[in-house]
Design a protein around this motif. Structure first.
Motif, PDB file in Angstrom:
ATOM      1  N   ASP A   1      14.587  11.072  23.233  1.00  0.00           N
ATOM      2  CA  ASP A   1      14.466   9.877  22.994  1.00  0.00           C
ATOM      3  C   ASP A   1      14.614   8.902  24.026  1.00  0.00           C
ATOM      4  OD1 ASP A   1      14.192  10.343  20.330  1.00  0.00           O
ATOM      5  OD2 ASP A   1      16.220   9.914  19.739  1.00  0.00           O
ATOM      6  N   ARG A   2      15.464   9.381  25.025  1.00  0.00           N
ATOM      7  CA  ARG A   2      15.687   8.725  26.306  1.00  0.00           C
ATOM      8  C   ARG A   2      14.396   8.544  27.233  1.00  0.00           C
ATOM      9  NH1 ARG A   2      17.589   9.488  31.499  1.00  0.00           N
ATOM     10  NH2 ARG A   2      17.735  11.957  31.128  1.00  0.00           N
ATOM     11  N   VAL A   3      13.857   9.922  27.164  1.00  0.00           N
ATOM     12  CA  VAL A   3      12.541  10.053  27.952  1.00  0.00           C
ATOM     13  C   VAL A   3      11.333   9.419  27.222  1.00  0.00           C
ATOM     14  CG1 VAL A   3      10.490  11.628  28.563  1.00  0.00           C
ATOM     15  CG2 VAL A   3      12.895  12.374  28.908  1.00  0.00           C
ATOM     16  N   PHE A   4      11.252   9.439  25.980  1.00  0.00           N
ATOM     17  CA  PHE A   4      10.195   8.304  25.290  1.00  0.00           C
ATOM     18  C   PHE A   4      10.315   6.924  25.304  1.00  0.00           C
ATOM     19  CE2 PHE A   4      10.133  11.712  21.584  1.00  0.00           C
ATOM     20  CZ  PHE A   4       9.537  12.748  22.430  1.00  0.00           C
ATOM     21  N   LYS A   5      11.685   6.443  25.750  1.00  0.00           N
ATOM     22  CA  LYS A   5      11.705   5.060  25.885  1.00  0.00           C
ATOM     23  C   LYS A   5      11.785   4.595  27.284  1.00  0.00           C
ATOM     24  CE  LYS A   5      12.394   4.506  21.567  1.00  0.00           C
ATOM     25  NZ  LYS A   5      11.143   4.866  20.954  1.00  0.00           N
ATOM     26  N   MET A   6      11.703   5.604  28.322  1.00  0.00           N
ATOM     27  CA  MET A   6      11.265   5.393  29.583  1.00  0.00           C
ATOM     28  C   MET A   6      10.053   4.562  29.859  1.00  0.00           C
ATOM     29  SD  MET A   6      12.939   8.577  31.619  1.00  0.00           S
ATOM     30  CE  MET A   6      12.153   8.180  33.176  1.00  0.00           C
ATOM     31  N   SER A   7       9.931   3.484  30.607  1.00  0.00           N
ATOM     32  CA  SER A   7       8.784   2.956  31.086  1.00  0.00           C
ATOM     33  C   SER A   7       7.929   3.728  31.814  1.00  0.00           C
ATOM     34  CB  SER A   7       9.145   1.520  31.679  1.00  0.00           C
ATOM     35  OG  SER A   7       7.980   1.226  32.522  1.00  0.00           O
ATOM     36  N   PHE A   8       6.772   3.679  31.655  1.00  0.00           N
ATOM     37  CA  PHE A   8       5.706   4.423  32.378  1.00  0.00           C
ATOM     38  C   PHE A   8       5.642   3.710  33.762  1.00  0.00           C
ATOM     39  CE2 PHE A   8       1.734   5.407  34.052  1.00  0.00           C
ATOM     40  CZ  PHE A   8       1.861   6.959  34.127  1.00  0.00           C
ATOM     41  N   ALA A   9       5.538   2.548  33.670  1.00  0.00           N
ATOM     42  CA  ALA A   9       5.497   1.939  35.029  1.00  0.00           C
ATOM     43  C   ALA A   9       6.633   2.064  35.987  1.00  0.00           C
ATOM     44  CB  ALA A   9       5.348   0.148  34.768  1.00  0.00           C
ATOM     45  N   GLY A  10       7.762   2.278  35.417  1.00  0.00           N
ATOM     46  CA  GLY A  10       9.030   2.842  36.020  1.00  0.00           C
ATOM     47  C   GLY A  10       8.881   3.893  36.955  1.00  0.00           C
ATOM     48  N   VAL A  11       8.301   5.077  36.342  1.00  0.00           N
ATOM     49  CA  VAL A  11       8.103   6.423  36.870  1.00  0.00           C
ATOM     50  C   VAL A  11       6.714   6.259  37.668  1.00  0.00           C
ATOM     51  CG1 VAL A  11       8.000   8.600  36.226  1.00  0.00           C
ATOM     52  CG2 VAL A  11       9.493   7.432  35.047  1.00  0.00           C
ATOM     53  N   TYR A  12       5.830   5.634  37.380  1.00  0.00           N
ATOM     54  CA  TYR A  12       4.631   5.877  38.086  1.00  0.00           C
ATOM     55  C   TYR A  12       4.429   5.648  39.605  1.00  0.00           C
ATOM     56  CZ  TYR A  12      -0.287   3.889  39.304  1.00  0.00           C
ATOM     57  OH  TYR A  12      -1.561   4.143  39.808  1.00  0.00           O
ATOM     58  N   PRO A  13       5.557   4.795  40.194  1.00  0.00           N
ATOM     59  CA  PRO A  13       5.588   4.535  41.489  1.00  0.00           C
ATOM     60  C   PRO A  13       6.236   6.080  42.297  1.00  0.00           C
ATOM     61  CG  PRO A  13       6.589   2.871  40.718  1.00  0.00           C
ATOM     62  CD  PRO A  13       6.140   3.667  39.627  1.00  0.00           C
ATOM     63  N   HIS A  14       6.933   6.792  41.463  1.00  0.00           N
ATOM     64  CA  HIS A  14       7.535   7.835  41.805  1.00  0.00           C
ATOM     65  C   HIS A  14       6.498   8.999  41.987  1.00  0.00           C
ATOM     66  CE1 HIS A  14      11.788   6.430  42.115  1.00  0.00           C
ATOM     67  NE2 HIS A  14      11.262   5.802  40.602  1.00  0.00           N
ATOM     68  N   TYR A  15       5.600   9.114  41.140  1.00  0.00           N
ATOM     69  CA  TYR A  15       4.430   9.850  40.989  1.00  0.00           C
ATOM     70  C   TYR A  15       3.529   9.761  42.467  1.00  0.00           C
ATOM     71  CZ  TYR A  15       4.855  11.023  36.036  1.00  0.00           C
ATOM     72  OH  TYR A  15       5.422  11.163  34.637  1.00  0.00           O
ATOM     73  N   ILE A  16       3.209   8.424  42.602  1.00  0.00           N
ATOM     74  CA  ILE A  16       2.580   8.010  43.683  1.00  0.00           C
ATOM     75  C   ILE A  16       3.274   8.512  45.216  1.00  0.00           C
ATOM     76  CG2 ILE A  16       1.625   6.235  45.101  1.00  0.00           C
ATOM     77  CD1 ILE A  16       1.112   4.904  42.469  1.00  0.00           C
ATOM     78  N   GLU A  17       4.721   8.288  45.158  1.00  0.00           N
ATOM     79  CA  GLU A  17       5.428   8.417  46.163  1.00  0.00           C
ATOM     80  C   GLU A  17       5.476  10.007  46.570  1.00  0.00           C
ATOM     81  OE1 GLU A  17      10.343   8.236  47.750  1.00  0.00           O
ATOM     82  OE2 GLU A  17       9.477   6.914  45.924  1.00  0.00           O
TER      83      GLU A  17
END
Length: 117
Positions: free
Chosen positions: A6-22
């Motif tokens: 549930d915690r993962v499902f509710k995480m904002s994709f936009a919040g994680v996206y910069p980490h993918y790029i980094e």
């Protein structure tokens, strides 16, 4: 375990996206390659991806609205201690697919292999 999901499902994709790029850029890869992986996995074009980022869509909605590539079932291996092909929850599996693909990018794998061509 459901609470973790549930915690993962509710995480904002936009919040994680910069980490993918980094993660990719630290290893000499590009944002364009990250986006290409996301397009391949989700079926989203750049405009739709940007809308999800602008709207701060959570992971659950991001993947439920996606047209996940049928070749994604060819993604195998371990991510976060789990074999992606054995994850029973489809949504978590799709999220982990993306993690695995970004991992492969950062490890220098060729795009045609990452995209299971």
């Amino acid at each position: 375990m459901k609470n973790n999901f549930d915690r993962v499902f509710k995480m904002s994709f936009a919040g994680v996206y910069p980490h993918y790029i980094e993660k990719a850029e630290k290893k000499g890869r590009t944002k364009a390659e990250v986006d290409e992986i996301i397009h391949w996995l989700t079926g989203y074009d750049q405009k739709t991806l940007q809308k999800h980022l602008d709207d701060k869509t959570n992971f659950e909605t991001f993947f439920r609205q996606a047209k996940v590539n049928p070749n994604s079932s060819k993604i195998t291996g371990v991510i976060c201690g789990y074999r992606v092909e054995e994850i029973e929850d489809k949504l978590i599996q799709q999220i982990r697919y993306l993690d695995k693909l970004i991992d492969e990018l950062a490890k220098g794998k060729a795009m045609e292999k990452i995209l299971r061509k």
